[in-house]
Design a protein around this motif. Structure first.
Motif, mmCIF file in Angstrom:
data_model
loop_
_atom_site.group_PDB
_atom_site.id
_atom_site.type_symbol
_atom_site.label_atom_id
_atom_site.label_comp_id
_atom_site.label_asym_id
_atom_site.label_seq_id
_atom_site.Cartn_x
_atom_site.Cartn_y
_atom_site.Cartn_z
ATOM 1 N N PHE A 95 1.072 -1.289 0.151
ATOM 2 C CA PHE A 95 -0.041 0.027 0.138
ATOM 3 C C PHE A 95 0.790 1.384 0.194
ATOM 4 C CE2 PHE A 95 1.027 -0.803 4.537
ATOM 5 C CZ PHE A 95 1.004 0.407 5.098
ATOM 6 N N THR A 96 2.238 1.055 0.171
ATOM 7 C CA THR A 96 3.006 2.367 0.269
ATOM 8 C C THR A 96 3.760 2.568 -1.229
ATOM 9 O OG1 THR A 96 5.067 1.205 0.622
ATOM 10 C CG2 THR A 96 3.688 1.431 2.647
ATOM 11 N N LYS A 97 4.071 3.711 -1.324
ATOM 12 C CA LYS A 97 4.752 4.112 -2.515
ATOM 13 C C LYS A 97 6.316 4.410 -2.118
ATOM 14 C CE LYS A 97 3.556 6.843 -6.595
ATOM 15 N NZ LYS A 97 3.296 5.695 -7.569
ATOM 16 N N CYS A 98 6.790 3.003 -2.336
ATOM 17 C CA CYS A 98 8.251 3.241 -2.096
ATOM 18 C C CYS A 98 8.984 2.172 -3.114
ATOM 19 C CB CYS A 98 8.408 2.393 -0.623
ATOM 20 S SG CYS A 98 8.057 0.593 -0.450
ATOM 21 N N GLY A 99 10.319 2.623 -3.314
ATOM 22 C CA GLY A 99 11.284 2.271 -4.416
ATOM 23 C C GLY A 99 10.928 0.592 -4.496
ATOM 24 N N VAL B 178 -2.750 -3.079 -2.375
ATOM 25 C CA VAL B 178 -2.887 -2.281 -3.412
ATOM 26 C C VAL B 178 -2.835 -0.926 -3.095
ATOM 27 C CG1 VAL B 178 -4.835 -1.363 -5.144
ATOM 28 C CG2 VAL B 178 -4.684 -3.699 -4.482
ATOM 29 N N LEU B 179 -2.145 -0.002 -3.914
ATOM 30 C CA LEU B 179 -1.802 1.322 -3.837
ATOM 31 C C LEU B 179 -3.083 2.247 -3.675
ATOM 32 C CD1 LEU B 179 0.499 3.469 -3.428
ATOM 33 C CD2 LEU B 179 0.278 4.172 -5.760
ATOM 34 N N PRO B 180 -3.385 2.946 -2.692
ATOM 35 C CA PRO B 180 -4.434 3.773 -2.805
ATOM 36 C C PRO B 180 -4.314 4.956 -3.852
ATOM 37 C CG PRO B 180 -3.150 4.331 -0.846
ATOM 38 C CD PRO B 180 -2.723 3.195 -1.602
ATOM 39 N N GLY B 181 -4.747 4.683 -4.958
ATOM 40 C CA GLY B 181 -4.441 5.974 -5.992
ATOM 41 C C GLY B 181 -5.308 6.957 -5.803
ATOM 42 N N VAL B 182 -4.688 8.037 -6.010
ATOM 43 C CA VAL B 182 -5.575 9.339 -6.224
ATOM 44 C C VAL B 182 -6.738 9.277 -7.273
ATOM 45 C CG1 VAL B 182 -5.437 11.690 -6.525
ATOM 46 C CG2 VAL B 182 -3.779 10.727 -5.044
ATOM 47 N N THR B 183 -6.033 8.871 -8.627
ATOM 48 C CA THR B 183 -6.714 8.825 -9.828
ATOM 49 C C THR B 183 -7.860 7.799 -9.546
ATOM 50 O OG1 THR B 183 -4.902 9.250 -11.068
ATOM 51 C CG2 THR B 183 -6.716 8.640 -12.135
ATOM 52 N N ARG B 184 -7.535 6.539 -8.892
ATOM 53 C CA ARG B 184 -8.513 5.657 -8.498
ATOM 54 C C ARG B 184 -9.644 6.080 -7.855
ATOM 55 N NH1 ARG B 184 -9.749 2.630 -4.180
ATOM 56 N NH2 ARG B 184 -10.336 0.492 -4.505
ATOM 57 N N ASP B 185 -9.355 6.864 -6.858
ATOM 58 C CA ASP B 185 -10.444 7.413 -5.939
ATOM 59 C C ASP B 185 -11.185 8.339 -6.741
ATOM 60 O OD1 ASP B 185 -11.300 7.827 -2.820
ATOM 61 O OD2 ASP B 185 -10.904 9.870 -3.812
ATOM 62 N N LYS C 84 -4.622 -15.621 -7.145
ATOM 63 C CA LYS C 84 -5.937 -16.027 -7.694
ATOM 64 C C LYS C 84 -6.638 -14.659 -8.133
ATOM 65 C CE LYS C 84 -10.388 -18.237 -6.416
ATOM 66 N NZ LYS C 84 -10.921 -18.948 -5.468
ATOM 67 N N TYR C 85 -6.567 -13.687 -7.128
ATOM 68 C CA TYR C 85 -7.282 -12.433 -7.504
ATOM 69 C C TYR C 85 -6.454 -11.331 -8.066
ATOM 70 C CZ TYR C 85 -10.369 -14.898 -4.114
ATOM 71 O OH TYR C 85 -10.923 -15.970 -3.671
ATOM 72 N N VAL C 86 -6.987 -10.564 -9.005
ATOM 73 C CA VAL C 86 -6.250 -9.554 -9.721
ATOM 74 C C VAL C 86 -6.171 -8.356 -8.776
ATOM 75 C CG1 VAL C 86 -6.885 -10.215 -12.024
ATOM 76 C CG2 VAL C 86 -8.470 -8.724 -10.750
ATOM 77 N N GLU C 87 -5.024 -7.759 -8.782
ATOM 78 C CA GLU C 87 -4.925 -6.725 -7.809
ATOM 79 C C GLU C 87 -4.605 -5.275 -8.628
ATOM 80 O OE1 GLU C 87 -3.821 -8.409 -3.504
ATOM 81 O OE2 GLU C 87 -2.306 -8.090 -4.648
ATOM 82 N N GLU C 88 -3.287 -5.169 -9.313
ATOM 83 C CA GLU C 88 -3.143 -4.005 -9.682
ATOM 84 C C GLU C 88 -1.887 -4.326 -10.816
ATOM 85 O OE1 GLU C 88 0.180 -1.309 -7.459
ATOM 86 O OE2 GLU C 88 -1.793 -1.443 -6.382
#
Length: 354
Positions: free
Chosen positions: A192-196, A253-260, A226-230
């Motif tokens: 869920f983080t945005k790390c390198g 899963v990254l909590p995307g700004v565009t997703r939201d 089994k489950y699609v993520e990102e």
């Protein structure tokens, strides 16, 4: 904040706005601020963009204690400059930092720093259609000492670059490979983080996809595979039998700004959005029985990326005759219309840089 400004002797030559690419041309300046255990955040400054000096024992080089964000500044038809939901990027970086035991950079300081740098770099915000100024805030440990621990010193920086379309294909559909061997994230990890580190670990899957003629990788969950993520650089959504499906925000899963933002739009338009686990088997079945109507990735860099083909193992499905879907196009036109000031912003998402 009291932000010190160090003027550059000679400004850089600006690139041709019609051939910007993505991430190729850095602007004249960068924002820098330091944190120490003793003093907290100090010495905010905007200085000429250029190399930074690090000790060979800098803990980030050995233990990858770093986070980053991705956002944009947009020039409107009237020549004004605006940001898009910058507070969401600030809050996401706080959450990323907490997971990696890094100091919090407050939301108000984050937004102020971004605004200050973009204001200085106003001439770098392009005006050609589909162009913007990409903004990369990032933070990393600077302490020089081997050993895995929370560091005693960190640096927060922001760099910028004018950009065109993220994908060479533009808004045209792309081909995506479902990765069934490697995994990107597991619950309790850093998905869920945005790390390198998340992105470094995804490169092998990307290389594999490109060898097979695919633009990106669709990752499955790390527990069941089994489950699609990102997708590697995007969240992803599926329109199946008139409803929207996308992976839930549960730590992998990254909590995307565009997703939201897309979810807000879709629900306002009356679509049922299911933030739920979707198995790859059900996805491919929908692709074969015709109920899989549209697939699109969402992210700051690409905005929206239609998917025209999915491959899982030896099974391949084509989506919407490899054409951009009507809903995908509407989402792209609406969101970019708000971002570039072409459409009214009833959500209060845009923030002027004045």
């Amino acid at each position: 904040m009291d932000i010190r400004f160090v003027k550059r002797d000679v400004l850089k030559e600006k690139p041709d706005q019609k051939h910007l690419g993505f991430g190729k041309y850095m602007t004249d300046y960068m924002f820098v601020m330091d944190w120490t255990k003793e003093d907290g955040w100090k010495d905010a400054r905007i200085v000429p963009e250029g190399p930074i000096s690090l000790e060979p024992a800098c803990v980030t080089l050995h233990y990858a204690q770093e986070t980053f964000e991705g956002m944009k500044a947009y020039r409107t038809a009237e020549g004004k400059i605006q940001l898009f939901r910058p507070e969401m990027n600030a809050k996401r970086m706080i959450n990323s930092n907490a997971r990696l035991c890094m100091p919090e950079f407050p939301v108000d300081m984050f937004v102020e720093a971004v605004k200050a740098l973009v204001k200085v770099e106003a001439d770098w915000v392009p005006s050609e259609p589909e162009t913007s100024l990409y903004i990369r805030p990032f933070m990393f440990a600077t302490e020089a000492a081997l050993g895995v621990h929370m560091a005693s010193a960190y640096k927060f920086m922001i760099i910028c670059c004018p950009v065109g379309a993220y994908y060479a294909e533009g808004i045209n559909p792309v081909k995506i490979l479902v990765e069934d061997e490697l995994v990107r994230a597991v619950k309790g990890g850093t998905g869920f983080t945005k790390c390198g580190g998340n992105y470094a670990g995804s490169i092998l899957g990307q290389v594999k996809a490109e060898k097979l003629g695919y633009s990106q990788v669709l990752w499955l969950d790390g527990e069941h595979r089994k489950y699609v993520e990102e997708v590697g650089t995007m969240n992803i959504m599926f329109k199946i039998a008139g409803e929207i499906y996308t992976a839930p925000i549960e730590g992998t899963v990254l909590p995307g700004v565009t997703r939201d933002s897309m979810i807000h739009l879709l629900r306002d338009w009356g679509y049922k959005v299911n933030e739920t686990r979707l198995s790859v088997d059900d996805l491919m079945k929908a692709g074969h029985d015709g109920t899989l109507e549209e697939v699109f990735g969402t992210g700051t860099a690409a905005v929206i990326s239609p998917v025209g083909e999915l491959r899982y193992k030896d099974d391949v499905v084509t989506i919407n005759d490899f054409k951009i879907g009507e809903l995908t196009q509407k989402l792209y036109d609406t969101l970019t219309g708000i971002q570039w000031g072409k459409l009214p912003d009833k959500y209060g998402w845009t923030v002027p840089v004045e």
